[in-house]
Motif scaffolding. Structure first.
Motif, PDB file in Angstrom:
ATOM      1  N   GLY A 107      17.074  -1.251  15.759  1.00 53.73           N
ATOM      2  CA  GLY A 107      15.716  -0.832  16.104  1.00 53.73           C
ATOM      3  C   GLY A 107      14.670  -1.783  15.566  1.00 53.73           C
ATOM      4  N   ALA A 108      13.527  -1.209  15.166  1.00 51.83           N
ATOM      5  CA  ALA A 108      12.444  -2.060  14.654  1.00 51.83           C
ATOM      6  C   ALA A 108      11.530  -1.254  13.750  1.00 51.83           C
ATOM      7  CB  ALA A 108      11.650  -2.644  15.816  1.00 51.83           C
ATOM      8  N   ILE A 109      10.893  -1.973  12.844  1.00 51.80           N
ATOM      9  CA  ILE A 109       9.880  -1.370  11.971  1.00 51.80           C
ATOM     10  C   ILE A 109       8.544  -2.027  12.294  1.00 51.80           C
ATOM     11  CG2 ILE A 109       9.197  -0.857   9.609  1.00 51.80           C
ATOM     12  CD1 ILE A 109      12.104  -1.513   8.788  1.00 51.80           C
ATOM     13  N   LEU A 110       7.511  -1.192  12.477  1.00 53.37           N
ATOM     14  CA  LEU A 110       6.153  -1.704  12.676  1.00 53.37           C
ATOM     15  C   LEU A 110       5.344  -1.387  11.422  1.00 53.37           C
ATOM     16  CD1 LEU A 110       7.132  -1.853  15.628  1.00 53.37           C
ATOM     17  CD2 LEU A 110       4.898  -1.011  16.332  1.00 53.37           C
ATOM     18  N   TYR A 111       4.860  -2.426  10.778  1.00 54.10           N
ATOM     19  CA  TYR A 111       4.002  -2.246   9.603  1.00 54.10           C
ATOM     20  C   TYR A 111       2.550  -2.360  10.056  1.00 54.10           C
ATOM     21  CZ  TYR A 111       8.226  -3.002   6.832  1.00 54.10           C
ATOM     22  OH  TYR A 111       9.475  -2.890   6.287  1.00 54.10           O
ATOM     23  N   THR A 112       1.756  -1.327   9.804  1.00 51.98           N
ATOM     24  CA  THR A 112       0.349  -1.376  10.197  1.00 51.98           C
ATOM     25  C   THR A 112      -0.525  -1.576   8.972  1.00 51.98           C
ATOM     26  OG1 THR A 112      -0.040   1.004   9.958  1.00 51.98           O
ATOM     27  CG2 THR A 112       0.826   0.233  12.075  1.00 51.98           C
ATOM     28  N   ARG A 113      -1.648  -2.253   9.200  1.00 46.47           N
ATOM     29  CA  ARG A 113      -2.620  -2.444   8.127  1.00 46.47           C
ATOM     30  C   ARG A 113      -4.014  -2.295   8.728  1.00 46.47           C
ATOM     31  NH1 ARG A 113      -2.029  -6.202   3.523  1.00 46.47           N
ATOM     32  NH2 ARG A 113      -3.962  -6.113   2.389  1.00 46.47           N
ATOM     33  N   GLY A 114      -4.748  -1.266   8.292  1.00 51.04           N
ATOM     34  CA  GLY A 114      -6.105  -1.064   8.801  1.00 51.04           C
ATOM     35  C   GLY A 114      -6.266   0.252   9.538  1.00 51.04           C
ATOM     36  N   MET A 127     -17.853  -4.886   9.166  1.00 47.61           N
ATOM     37  CA  MET A 127     -17.737  -3.487   9.555  1.00 47.61           C
ATOM     38  C   MET A 127     -16.386  -3.192  10.196  1.00 47.61           C
ATOM     39  SD  MET A 127     -19.165  -0.534   9.784  1.00 47.61           S
ATOM     40  CE  MET A 127     -20.765  -1.097   9.268  1.00 47.61           C
ATOM     41  N   THR A 128     -15.968  -4.050  11.122  1.00 48.31           N
ATOM     42  CA  THR A 128     -14.749  -3.759  11.868  1.00 48.31           C
ATOM     43  C   THR A 128     -13.534  -3.749  10.957  1.00 48.31           C
ATOM     44  OG1 THR A 128     -15.683  -4.747  13.826  1.00 48.31           O
ATOM     45  CG2 THR A 128     -13.314  -4.483  13.805  1.00 48.31           C
ATOM     46  N   GLU A 129     -12.729  -2.736  11.123  1.00 50.21           N
ATOM     47  CA  GLU A 129     -11.502  -2.591  10.346  1.00 50.21           C
ATOM     48  C   GLU A 129     -10.347  -2.886  11.287  1.00 50.21           C
ATOM     49  OE1 GLU A 129     -10.961  -1.018   7.097  1.00 50.21           O
ATOM     50  OE2 GLU A 129     -13.033  -1.528   6.693  1.00 50.21           O
ATOM     51  N   GLU A 130     -10.224  -4.112  11.666  1.00 42.74           N
ATOM     52  CA  GLU A 130      -9.233  -4.469  12.676  1.00 42.74           C
ATOM     53  C   GLU A 130      -7.819  -4.183  12.173  1.00 42.74           C
ATOM     54  OE1 GLU A 130      -7.869  -8.462  15.071  1.00 42.74           O
ATOM     55  OE2 GLU A 130      -9.887  -8.345  14.227  1.00 42.74           O
ATOM     56  N   LEU A 131      -7.041  -3.572  13.053  1.00 47.83           N
ATOM     57  CA  LEU A 131      -5.671  -3.235  12.686  1.00 47.83           C
ATOM     58  C   LEU A 131      -4.763  -4.447  12.882  1.00 47.83           C
ATOM     59  CD1 LEU A 131      -3.867  -0.519  12.085  1.00 47.83           C
ATOM     60  CD2 LEU A 131      -2.997  -1.058  14.338  1.00 47.83           C
ATOM     61  N   ARG A 132      -3.885  -4.644  11.928  1.00 51.11           N
ATOM     62  CA  ARG A 132      -2.858  -5.679  12.063  1.00 51.11           C
ATOM     63  C   ARG A 132      -1.499  -4.993  12.111  1.00 51.11           C
ATOM     64  NH1 ARG A 132      -4.755 -11.030   9.692  1.00 51.11           N
ATOM     65  NH2 ARG A 132      -6.997 -10.778   9.701  1.00 51.11           N
ATOM     66  N   VAL A 133      -0.668  -5.507  12.968  1.00 48.75           N
ATOM     67  CA  VAL A 133       0.677  -4.942  13.118  1.00 48.75           C
ATOM     68  C   VAL A 133       1.703  -6.050  12.932  1.00 48.75           C
ATOM     69  CG1 VAL A 133       2.274  -3.678  14.624  1.00 48.75           C
ATOM     70  CG2 VAL A 133      -0.191  -3.251  14.788  1.00 48.75           C
ATOM     71  N   VAL A 134       2.650  -5.810  12.056  1.00 48.94           N
ATOM     72  CA  VAL A 134       3.758  -6.750  11.864  1.00 48.94           C
ATOM     73  C   VAL A 134       5.034  -6.062  12.327  1.00 48.94           C
ATOM     74  CG1 VAL A 134       5.128  -8.025  10.167  1.00 48.94           C
ATOM     75  CG2 VAL A 134       2.628  -7.920   9.942  1.00 48.94           C
ATOM     76  N   VAL A 135       5.777  -6.745  13.186  1.00 49.88           N
ATOM     77  CA  VAL A 135       7.009  -6.175  13.729  1.00 49.88           C
ATOM     78  C   VAL A 135       8.211  -6.802  13.033  1.00 49.88           C
ATOM     79  CG1 VAL A 135       8.431  -5.859  15.797  1.00 49.88           C
ATOM     80  CG2 VAL A 135       5.919  -5.836  15.968  1.00 49.88           C
ATOM     81  N   GLU A 136       9.095  -5.957  12.574  1.00 48.54           N
ATOM     82  CA  GLU A 136      10.324  -6.444  11.952  1.00 48.54           C
ATOM     83  C   GLU A 136      11.506  -5.876  12.724  1.00 48.54           C
ATOM     84  OE1 GLU A 136      10.192  -6.603   7.607  1.00 48.54           O
ATOM     85  OE2 GLU A 136      12.257  -5.875   7.617  1.00 48.54           O
ATOM     86  N   ARG A 137      12.212  -6.740  13.409  1.00 50.40           N
ATOM     87  CA  ARG A 137      13.359  -6.283  14.195  1.00 50.40           C
ATOM     88  C   ARG A 137      14.559  -6.035  13.288  1.00 50.40           C
ATOM     89  NH1 ARG A 137      13.066  -7.137  19.892  1.00 50.40           N
ATOM     90  NH2 ARG A 137      15.158  -6.253  19.925  1.00 50.40           N
ATOM     91  N   ARG A 138      15.284  -5.013  13.561  1.00 48.52           N
ATOM     92  CA  ARG A 138      16.525  -4.674  12.874  1.00 48.52           C
ATOM     93  C   ARG A 138      17.611  -4.518  13.936  1.00 48.52           C
ATOM     94  NH1 ARG A 138      15.681  -3.009   7.375  1.00 48.52           N
ATOM     95  NH2 ARG A 138      13.801  -4.153   6.787  1.00 48.52           N
ATOM     96  N   PRO A 139      18.883  -4.608  13.534  1.00 50.66           N
ATOM     97  CA  PRO A 139      19.957  -4.491  14.528  1.00 50.66           C
ATOM     98  C   PRO A 139      19.873  -3.211  15.365  1.00 50.66           C
ATOM     99  CG  PRO A 139      20.845  -5.283  12.451  1.00 50.66           C
ATOM    100  CD  PRO A 139      19.417  -4.931  12.190  1.00 50.66           C
TER     101      PRO A 139
END
Lengths: 150, 119
Positions: B15-22, B1-13
């Motif tokens: 700033g940063a990008i956060l990729y979410t899944r869920g 049932m649980t749709e747990e969110l996953r976050v992947v952080v990608e650092r850039r010179p």
């Protein structure tokens, strides 16, 4: 215009975390079976999620259950309609106060926007609330311009 | 049932990008907030949230995203979003989030505007 009930479903769900996802998926499956488009189903799912969250978070009901009923009908060719009833047996709430609060506080107020989202994502929303509980009746139409059968 | 969110952080010179899944609900929103606040504490002032793998949000999760935006604005930084589904885009507009954060259709457009390319 002839209207026929193509699909009906009744669910009783416990008020546990993320149960709104189960409700949205069940309604989505029913809507898909009668030919509703993915985007309309997605909008409907977000409205169901908000209604279930409101029931779970605010109803304070003793039985800890959410009662759902979905009815899918076809209004002529290519115009599916889904009626949704989401009921809790909680303490109800002041609907006028809830609407006034959101209008006064606007974007600075970050909570309590569930009703606004339901109304934006659905074609019709009716909320009946009293000290004995709350029922949210919502309608999603594939083609709102074609009207409804009420 | 649980749709747990996953976050992947990608650092850039720059700033940063956060990729979410869920599912972005209260728990998912807090997970994003934790990652974003860590980045802010590390003086990152440009964060792009790529929601390509997120199909469902709720009002509580969005309220947490708004808090993140407000905190970043206080620090003089910027939160942006890209790759939203049409319904999530509409939901963000209804909730007022679109008033405070830029929403890009694609990651490429966001990277270019925010100068978040790797080089």
């Amino acid at each position: 215009m002839t209207t026929t009930a193509e699909r009906q479903m009744e669910l009783t769900l416990p008020m546990v975390a993320d149960i709104e996802i189960a409700a949205a998926r069940a309604a989505g499956n029913l809507a898909r079976e009668i030919g509703m488009s993915a985007e309309k189903i997605d909008e409907m799912a977000h409205a169901i999620i908000e209604a279930c969250i409101n029931a779970r978070e605010h109803s304070c009901c003793v039985d800890n259950r959410i009662y759902l009923r979905f009815v899918g009908t076809l209004q002529g060719v290519g115009n599916p309609r889904v009626d949704i009833w989401i009921t809790d047996h909680g303490r109800g709430f002041d609907l006028i106060e809830a609407r006034t609060r959101r209008q006064k506080l606007g974007t600075a107020y970050k909570r309590g926007r569930g009703i606004q989202l339901m109304e934006a994502h659905m074609d019709e929303v009716e909320i009946i609330t009293s000290a004995e509980g709350t029922t949210v009746h919502m309608v999603k139409l594939e083609n709102a311009k074609a009207g409804n059968h009420d | 049932m649980t749709e747990e969110l996953r976050v992947v952080v990608e650092r850039r010179p720059a700033g940063a990008i956060l990729y979410t899944r869920g599912y972005i609900n209260n728990v998912g929103g807090e997970e994003i907030a934790n990652r974003a606040y860590e980045l802010m504490d590390d003086n990152v002032r440009a964060i792009l949230l790529n929601l390509r793998e997120t199909k469902i949000v709720n009002s509580i999760g969005i309220s947490i995203l708004i808090e993140i935006i407000e905190k970043m604005m206080d620090k003089g930084g910027r939160i942006s979003f890209c790759c939203l589904t049409p319904v999530i885009h509409k939901t963000f507009q209804i909730m007022g989030l679109a008033n405070y954060a830029t929403i890009f259709d694609s990651e490429d457009a966001a990277l270019k505007e925010l100068n978040l390319h790797n080089q």
